[in-house]
Scaffold this active site. Structure first.
Site, PDB file in Angstrom:
ATOM      1  N   GLU A 234       0.885  -1.173   0.000  1.00 23.21           N
ATOM      2  CA  GLU A 234       0.000   0.000   0.000  1.00 23.21           C
ATOM      3  C   GLU A 234       0.912   1.209   0.000  1.00 23.21           C
ATOM      4  O   GLU A 234       1.566   1.501   0.997  1.00 23.21           O
ATOM      5  CB  GLU A 234      -0.919  -0.010   1.221  1.00 23.21           C
ATOM      6  CG  GLU A 234      -2.056   0.994   1.112  1.00 23.21           C
ATOM      7  CD  GLU A 234      -1.801   2.278   1.860  1.00 23.21           C
ATOM      8  OE1 GLU A 234      -1.379   3.268   1.204  1.00 23.21           O
ATOM      9  OE2 GLU A 234      -2.013   2.315   3.070  1.00 23.21           O
ATOM     10  N   CYS A 268      -2.168   8.739   3.179  1.00 22.76           N
ATOM     11  CA  CYS A 268      -2.220   8.304   1.781  1.00 22.76           C
ATOM     12  C   CYS A 268      -3.625   8.431   1.222  1.00 22.76           C
ATOM     13  O   CYS A 268      -3.805   8.702   0.032  1.00 22.76           O
ATOM     14  CB  CYS A 268      -1.736   6.860   1.659  1.00 22.76           C
ATOM     15  SG  CYS A 268      -0.009   6.626   2.101  1.00 22.76           S
TER      16      CYS A 268
END
Length: 461
Positions: A234, A268
């Site tokens: 990720e 993020c």
């Protein structure tokens, strides 16, 4: 680099730790391998009992670990408490659902007969020790969303946390040990990034997961690819936040502020690129800028603080470079954009408009409270701008038009599409991205099966 807690609110070094040497790393790898041999056969009921116990302990000391997170990486303490609570929730969710998520799968009878078998099924078996390379921005949550499903699946965990959050890393190890897990079930490795490759190449480590920067993801994927080991990545995100004419503009602008500055903008999945239909652009921009200006920037340990400092001096410098490059290339600064005086690595909530493709901030992730505003003439242009990014983590769309909903779900290049709200993670829903945001999924049944040996069990007639 030293493994130290440096308070980003004032630059003061609070604690320093010696990195583990080769002998201690070897001891922990041996322990992980030995523990897996027995832990893998632990019944689901016992795994669940241990994870419930860990969740209860986390609830009990929530204020203490929240303060540690705030002093290590600058998160407002009220957000740190919410993070700890979210971790306990996820632990309980996996404790309650893991057994059913990993239940044997029975193929259709016709397919079993057609294969020539008398009976057959699919079983999910654990892989072994898994190395987690985790970031500082959500120092509890990022680890727990790996650890809870991995432990419930019968794996054991090795944590290489970011070097600026050593106290949180050691807390996590202690949390699992206090809950009753044996020492080798979850271990923290206080090491620098230079030691990661050797550990990844160790045959005892069966897989790896990383949340972090694109360069870090490339490095881990490269080594694991060479070793033919499973990885889940990720990486970065530059999520679009699209506002169409049918949206509730007041609500969209209000949520946009939170979506951009959560975790001091260092997330993020924070919305970063605000793409607004021209018919409502001016109204949205006015409300959005007002909301960003109204935020209180200050000491993360104060309850009224909305935005604390960035995690590091370098992080602030990198953000300033993106803003300065955009300004030199013609971007309009609607608010913020200037480093405040005083101690600490603070940066004000900032909104930039008149963004062009030539600006670095159009292609690169702004990891801090800086938003970019785009004007879209119609839905097609909104999708075009949204997809004009190397990243594809999540996305946000505000519309009440069901035809537009269908188009955005079909056409947006992202791992998630959130309508009339901001992106959030929940243990029941898969989380991850496409393009340079990584691959694989965390959370939900998809996440717990990532580190399982998906085994076909076939019996002849």
């Amino acid at each position: 680099m030293p493994i130290a807690t440096v308070n980003p609110a004032n630059g003061e070094t609070l604690k320093t730790y010696e990195a583990m040497g080769p002998e201690e790393i070897e001891r922990r790898l041996q322990l992980a391998e030995a523990t897996f041999r027995t832990y893998r056969t632990t019944p689901f009921a016992e795994r669940a009992r241990l994870l419930h116990r860990a969740a209860g302990l986390l609830d009990e000391i929530q204020p203490d670990i929240a303060r540690v997170m705030s002093t290590e990486m600058g998160k407002p303490v009220k957000q740190a408490r919410a993070e700890a609570a979210k971790c306990a929730k996820a632990m309980r969710w996996y404790a309650e659902h893991a057994e059913s998520l990993l239940a044997d799968e029975e193929p259709a009878d016709d397919d079993v007969k057609d294969s020539g078998a008398s009976r057959a099924h699919v079983r999910y078996r654990p892989l072994g020790p898994v190395l987690a390379v985790m970031p500082w921005n959500f120092p509890l949550w990022q680890v727990i969303r790996f650890a809870a499903p991995a432990l419930m699946a019968g794996n054991v965990g090795l944590l290489k946390h970011a070097s600026n959050v050593p106290q949180t890393a050691l807390f996590l190890e202690d949390l699992f040990h206090q809950a009753g897990y044996s020492e080798g079930t979850f271990q923290t490795l206080l090491i620098g990034s230079g030691e990661v490759e050797e550990i990844l190449r160790d045959e005892r480590v069966k897989a790896a997961t990383l949340t972090g920067s694109e360069p870090a993801g490339r490095a881990v994927a490269s080594v694991c690819g060479d070793m033919v080991k499973k990885t889940v990545l990720e990486l970065g995100g530059s999520d679009p936040y699209v506002v169409m004419p049918s949206a509730d503009i007041d609500r969209a602008a209000q949520i946009a502020v939170t979506a951009r500055v959560q975790n001091n903008g260092q997330s993020c999945i924070a919305a970063k690129r605000f793409i607004v239909h021209t018919d409502v652009y001016d109204a949205f921009a006015e409300r959005f800028v007002e909301g960003m200006k109204a935020l209180k920037v200050g000491d993360p340990l104060e309850e009224e603080t909305d935005v604390g400092p960035l995690s590091s001096e370098q992080g602030r410098a990198d953000l300033e470079e993106l803003v300065d490059d955009a300004r030199r290339s013609g971007a309009s600064v609607l608010c913020g954009g200037e480093r405040p005086a005083g101690d600490g690595w603070y940066y004000p909530p900032t909104v930039l408009a008149d963004i062009t493709r030539e600006m670095r901030i159009h292609r690169e992730e702004a990891f801090g409270p800086v938003a970019t505003l785009y004007r879209a003439g119609d839905l097609d242009e909104a999708v075009l701008i949204a997809n004009d990014s190397p990243f594809g983590l999540s996305s946000n769309v505000w519309t009440r038009d069901e035809a537009e909903v269908d188009r955005f779900v079909r056409d947006l290049e992202a791992g998630g599409v959130f309508f009339n709200g901001m992106t959030a993670s929940h243990p029941a829903f898969p989380f991850g991205g496409v393009k340079r945001s990584g691959y694989g999924r965390e959370l939900s049944g998809h996440g717990i099966r990532e580190f399982c040996n998906i085994t076909t069990v076939w019996h002849g007639a």
